[in-house]
Design an enzyme around this catalytic site. Structure first.
Site, PDB file in Angstrom:
ATOM      1  N   TYR A 124      26.811  38.753  44.981  1.00  0.00           N
ATOM      2  CA  TYR A 124      25.755  39.506  45.675  1.00  0.00           C
ATOM      3  C   TYR A 124      24.371  39.212  45.099  1.00  0.00           C
ATOM      4  O   TYR A 124      23.390  39.779  45.564  1.00  0.00           O
ATOM      5  CB  TYR A 124      26.016  41.008  45.557  1.00  0.00           C
ATOM      6  N   LYS A 191      39.693  38.979  38.473  1.00  0.00           N
ATOM      7  CA  LYS A 191      40.523  37.833  38.875  1.00  0.00           C
ATOM      8  C   LYS A 191      40.362  36.790  37.768  1.00  0.00           C
ATOM      9  O   LYS A 191      40.014  35.625  37.996  1.00  0.00           O
ATOM     10  CB  LYS A 191      40.042  37.319  40.240  1.00  0.00           C
ATOM     11  N   ASP A 224      44.048  41.311  43.518  1.00  0.00           N
ATOM     12  CA  ASP A 224      45.029  41.300  44.621  1.00  0.00           C
ATOM     13  C   ASP A 224      46.161  42.290  44.352  1.00  0.00           C
ATOM     14  O   ASP A 224      46.577  43.049  45.248  1.00  0.00           O
ATOM     15  CB  ASP A 224      45.561  39.880  44.894  1.00  0.00           C
ATOM     16  N   ASP A 248      32.984  46.059  46.646  1.00  0.00           N
ATOM     17  CA  ASP A 248      32.648  46.252  48.059  1.00  0.00           C
ATOM     18  C   ASP A 248      33.920  46.315  48.899  1.00  0.00           C
ATOM     19  O   ASP A 248      34.135  47.227  49.699  1.00  0.00           O
ATOM     20  CB  ASP A 248      31.764  45.078  48.508  1.00  0.00           C
TER      21      ASP A 248
END
Ligand code: NAD
Length: 369
Positions: A124, A191, A224, A248
């Site tokens: 972002y 991640k 995930d 988000d």
């Protein structure tokens, strides 16, 4: 004492839900001087920028703002007004509580978790290079000369900066929030198995900060697996702290656990200013039709009242929303559809706002009586 608040109604459904929010807040009796400031696409046409300096000046002066959603053109056009506001005031912590309410139409009961999203870094950051640009070519050359691999020459490139200082302050915010609000666990979401440098840095910083909070449990989970865990058993989670983009996406997932986007409030907090806004966007598909659910913005106003030291008024708003949803006879189409499979019998944005405002008024007079 009267509070000074900047109100940015936004566009799409923004003006409708802002009007309902204002009616509800006014029913609490808390004195607020609203400094109304327009921003967005229409302002871009009139003033040449979607976020004029007068809006920033107002927020700088009042220190507190509540805003409706603002549409961002997809793929091209002006950059997000929402992201620009967060960056202008370094509103680094985005706090989004997701709490079940009876009558919210969700498949789940008793969900009670809080998303703490880093708001200034990550993908972002807005550092992007168009396909074919000099900037993209120069990054490709740098990557190749560093022996870090090759990027296909017809690529566009977005950078993902994640800093130690940015990660540390958001993780500390999450732990401090947990302590202040009687919560027991913070989960850092990442991640780092794939993005070893950026997400690895976020994870290691979170592990280090967690050592300073022995009274709060800590764990870390890959994004995930977090998504699957949230859908399977949301009660395994308490406070989640995430880098910007995962924050988000997971925010919308969690909104879906507690009745949908129409019910999910939020706050963007910095050292000197705070801007309160719903998780959802401008919903152009239902704009101007008296169909939007204003609850997310009303509950964002409750968070704002807490921030302003008006905790009793905030509690009355939450109780009024709960009782209106629980009664179920004056709810908007999104909720009605989830409860019965059809929007028949739903009320509009204005009628729902009026019902919540009247419940707030009744709670205030019960307290006086
Ligand atoms: P959205 O959140 O506006 O809408 C997604 C879906 O949820 C739509 O079907 C919509 O009708 C529904 N919905 C959203 N809010 C609702 C409400 N209060 N009541 C009932 N239904 C509601 O997402 P989108 O369509 O992807 O985005 C539309 C625009 O909003 C885009 O330009 C996007 O950039 C912008 N946006 C702004 C913000 C913000 O201002 N903070 C946040 C997200 C998206």
């Amino acid at each position: 004492m009267r509070h000074q608040v900047t109100l940015i109604p936004g566009d799409g459904i923004g003006p409708e839900i802002s009007a309902a929010m204002r009616e509800v807040v006014e029913a609490t009796g808390v004195g607020i001087d609203w400094h109304v400031q327009q921003a967005g696409a229409k302002v871009m046409d009139e003033e040449g920028t979607p976020l004029p300096e007068r809006v920033l000046d107002s927020v700088r002066e009042t220190g507190t703002a509540i805003k409706g959603p603002v549409t961002t053109p997809v793929g091209s056009g002006f950059r997000s007004v929402n992201v620009a506001l967060r960056r202008a005031f370094d509103l680094y912590a985005c706090v989004r509580p997701c709490t079940s309410m009876p009558g919210d139409g969700s498949r789940y009961e008793d969900v009670d978790l809080v998303i703490v999203r880093e708001n200034t870094e990550d993908l972002y950051a807005g550092i992007e290079f168009e396909q074919g640009s000099d900037g993209a070519r120069s990054i490709m050359e740098t990557v190749a000369s560093a022996g870090a691999g090759t990027i296909k020459p017809d690529s566009a490139i977005s950078l993902k900066p994640i800093s130690v200082s940015g990660s540390e302050r958001i993780v500390r915010y999450a732990f401090d929030y947990a302590r202040a609000n009687g919560r027991h666990k913070v989960t850092a979401v990442h991640k780092a198995n794939i993005m070893k440098c950026t997400d690895g840095l976020f994870l290691h910083t979170a592990q280090r900060v967690a050592e300073d909070y022995p009274d709060i449990a800590f764990d870390a989970k890959i994004v995930d697996a977090t998504c699957m865990g949230l859908v399977q058993n949301p009660n395994d989670f308490d406070v989640l702290v995430l880098p910007n983009l995962y924050g988000d996406i997971v925010s919308d997932l969690c909104a879906g656990l507690v009745g949908g986007l129409g019910l999910a409030p939020g706050a963007n907090i910095g050292a000197n200013q705070a801007i309160f806004e719903a998780t959802h966007g401008s919903a152009p598909d239902i704009a101007g039709k008296d169909l939007a659910n204003p609850t997310a913005m009303i509950l964002s106003a409750a968070m704002m009242l807490d921030h302003l030291g008006e905790g009793q008024a905030a509690a009355r708003i939450r109780a009024a929303v709960r009782s209106t949803l629980q009664a179920g006879d004056q709810v908007t189409a999104d909720i009605r559809r989830q409860l019965t499979g059809s929007a028949d019998g739903a009320v509009g944005t204005r009628a729902y706002g009026a019902a919540v405002a009247s419940a707030v008024g009744a709670l205030a007079s019960a307290r006086r009586g």
